[in-house]
Scaffold this active site. Structure first.
Site, PDB file in Angstrom:
ATOM      1  N   SER A 131     -16.956  -1.189  10.753  1.00 46.70           N
ATOM      2  CA  SER A 131     -17.304   0.083  11.311  1.00 46.70           C
ATOM      3  C   SER A 131     -16.380   0.561  12.442  1.00 46.70           C
ATOM      4  O   SER A 131     -16.348   1.773  12.741  1.00 46.70           O
ATOM      5  CB  SER A 131     -18.733   0.361  11.723  1.00 46.70           C
ATOM      6  OG  SER A 131     -19.089  -0.809  12.921  1.00 46.70           O
TER       7      SER A 131
ATOM      8  N   ASP B 263     -22.814   4.947  20.470  1.00 48.41           N
ATOM      9  CA  ASP B 263     -24.333   4.492  20.058  1.00 48.41           C
ATOM     10  C   ASP B 263     -24.243   2.813  20.360  1.00 48.41           C
ATOM     11  O   ASP B 263     -23.567   2.230  21.121  1.00 48.41           O
ATOM     12  CB  ASP B 263     -24.382   4.767  18.518  1.00 48.41           C
ATOM     13  CG  ASP B 263     -23.442   3.983  17.645  1.00 48.41           C
ATOM     14  OD1 ASP B 263     -22.888   3.067  18.037  1.00 48.41           O
ATOM     15  OD2 ASP B 263     -23.474   4.084  16.468  1.00 48.41           O
TER      16      ASP B 263
ATOM     17  N   HIS C 284     -20.997   1.057  19.321  1.00 47.51           N
ATOM     18  CA  HIS C 284     -19.424   1.591  19.108  1.00 47.51           C
ATOM     19  C   HIS C 284     -18.990   2.388  20.139  1.00 47.51           C
ATOM     20  O   HIS C 284     -19.824   3.043  20.687  1.00 47.51           O
ATOM     21  CB  HIS C 284     -19.625   2.356  17.734  1.00 47.51           C
ATOM     22  CG  HIS C 284     -20.012   1.721  16.392  1.00 47.51           C
ATOM     23  ND1 HIS C 284     -21.322   1.663  16.103  1.00 47.51           N
ATOM     24  CD2 HIS C 284     -19.435   0.882  15.745  1.00 47.51           C
ATOM     25  CE1 HIS C 284     -21.507   0.928  15.075  1.00 47.51           C
ATOM     26  NE2 HIS C 284     -20.378   0.467  14.813  1.00 47.51           N
TER      27      HIS C 284
END
Ligand SMILES: *[C@@H]1O[C@H](CO)[C@@H](O)[C@H](O)[C@H]1NC(C)=O
Ligand SMILES: *[C@@H]1O[C@H](CO)[C@@H](O)[C@H](O)[C@H]1NC(C)=O
Ligand SMILES: *[C@@H]1O[C@H](CO)[C@@H](O)[C@H](O)[C@H]1NC(C)=O
Ligand SMILES: *[C@@H]1O[C@H](CO)[C@@H](O)[C@H](O)[C@H]1NC(C)=O
Ligand SMILES: *[C@@H]1O[C@H](CO)[C@@H](O)[C@H](O)[C@H]1NC(C)=O
Ligand SMILES: *[C@@H]1O[C@H](CO)[C@@H](O)[C@H](O)[C@H]1NC(C)=O
Length: 373
Positions: A41, A337, A340
């Protein structure tokens, strides 16, 4: 007045005509170095929008800073891979699964997928694992041979940079609640499997003509807001005094010892192999602990989410928990978040590492990697 360079005009021509590249422009475009992106991610630019998974971020408030709409990136704006593409004078590199990207393959492709690990077992079915990403790359290299001929494709693939962020999901997963992956390996065994699987993929890309590899080292995942929240849940305590999830730390430390060894070994074994190892661990570790030194106000808690350190994965309210907190000024935060970084942290990192003096002997700066032959 906006400056429209010859290169930009060519990009516009290519963009609007797709296949009808004029001779002058194709000559110029031959000079760019393609970027192929693999991993998780940290680099996913939207591949997971096209698979059946809950590991997605294609909803608000993701993407609001730069794109002004959610793209599937796990940040408020651009990712490290986006800033690297920008520095290399490439357009944004498109996700492999986005329909209709065939005309853009010569700039490179992004195969990264949120949830992905080096091991097949890691979040199986939730993300696209590294082996499958490699399969997609082989498909792209076949497509390139069709588009450019054998010699053209070989030249593009050997000058291209192959960028990786992988391992974080492998190391975190065994510690998650109700994990399907047992802790049956010692750190030494488990890191060995992860590094072994990364080695296989790098060697296969090398066999397909790849020469230039970029890696971010393992992030301080045990001190991420998500890990601190997990620690609270695991031990049934609400406040853990901000301690990191230290059980993950030995894996991180060992990975960051083994990865440089691997890259140095490959460089000595494989003719023409070059690499850049980017120290994202120390970059984030510094900013988590001393945010104000680097122009941030908050290094430990995320901008978006809920619970202690906003470490629960509720940003956007689409994963079970509907209520979540969103900070007012995202530029003050290191984390967007629970796991990240913000666009600002990502940009600072690329600003620092593009020209940065490599911290490891044998490693190149990113700029040197893109400019080398
Ligand atoms: C998507 O995955 C969920 C959970 O695994 C499953 O129940 C559902 O049938 C899948 N949907 C499609 C369209 O495959
Ligand atoms: C390979 O690419 C072709 C053409 O884009 C596509 O039809 C096919 O599904 C791809 N295969 C894989 C395994 O991705
Ligand atoms: C773990 O599994 C138990 C039993 O299936 C369930 O009650 C609980 O909600 C699960 N916890 C999490 C965090 O998913
Ligand atoms: C890759 O990981 C699998 C587990 O998913 C393991 O069985 C295998 O030995 C690993 N490969 C290498 C070369 O380490
Ligand atoms: C947001 O924070 C950044 C970094 O501290 C600061 O430069 C900027 O002025 C702030 N913006 C607003 C609207 O307060
Ligand atoms: C990164 O560098 C660019 C160009 O020098 C600058 O405009 C930008 O503010 C820098 N970003 C950060 C977050 O330091």
């Amino acid at each position: 007045m906006a400056k429209l360079s010859f290169h930009n005009i060519c990009l516009l021509i290519v963009f609007f005509t797709s296949f009808l590249i004029t001779d002058t422009c194709s000559g110029l475009l031959k000079n760019h170095v393609a970027l192929f992106i693999f991993g998780d991610s940290l680099f996913d630019a939207g591949n997971n929008n096209y698979i059946n998974t809950t590991f997605r971020s294609n909803y608000k408030p993701y993407g609001e800073t730069f794109f002004h709409h959610p793209t599937g990136r796990f940040s408020n704006g651009r990712l490290i891979s986006d800033f690297i593409a920008e520095r290399a004078k490439l357009p944004l590199i498109l996700p492999y699964l986005q329909p209709g990207i065939d005309h853009q393959l010569t700039y490179g492709v992004n195969f990264a997928s949120a949830g992905a690990g080096a091991l097949l077992e890691t979040r199986q079915g939730l993300g696209i694992d590294l082996q499958t990403q490699l399969g997609y790359f082989k498909n792209v290299s076949r497509q390139l041979r069709k588009q450019l001929g054998d010699a053209g494709a070989k030249s593009l693939l050997s000058r291209a940079v192959y960028l990786f962020s992988v391992g974080g999901n492998d190391y975190t997963l065994p510690f998650e609640i109700n994990s399907t992956v047992p802790h049956s390996y010692s750190p030494k065994q488990f890191v060995g499997l992860v590094i072994g699987n990364i080695t296989t993929v790098v060697k296969e890309i090398y066999e397909n003509g790849g020469r230039k590899f970029g890696f971010v080292n393992m992030l301080p995942i045990s001190c991420f807001p998500s890990a601190k929240a997990l620690l609270g849940i695991s031990f049934g305590i609400r406040s853990t005094g901000g301690r990191c999830f230290e059980q993950i730390t030995p894996y991180v430390k060992l990975h960051n010892k083994e990865l440089p060894k691997l890259l140095q070994k490959l460089q000595s074994e494989l003719k023409g192999f070059k690499y850049s190892l980017l120290p994202f661990y120390s970059f984030l570790d510094q900013r988590i602990n001393h945010p104000s030194k680097y122009g941030f106000k908050e290094g430990k808690a995320a901008c978006c989410g809920s619970g202690p350190y906003r470490g629960s994965r509720s940003c956007g309210g689409k994963r079970g928990v509907k209520e979540y907190y969103l900070c007012k000024n995202v530029s003050e935060y290191v984390f967007f978040d629970s796991s990240h970084p913000t666009e600002r942290a990502n940009q600072q990192f690329v600003n620092q590492s593009w020209n940065g003096k490599p911290t490891l002997s044998g490693s190149h700066s990113l700029k040197a990697l893109f400019e080398s032959y």
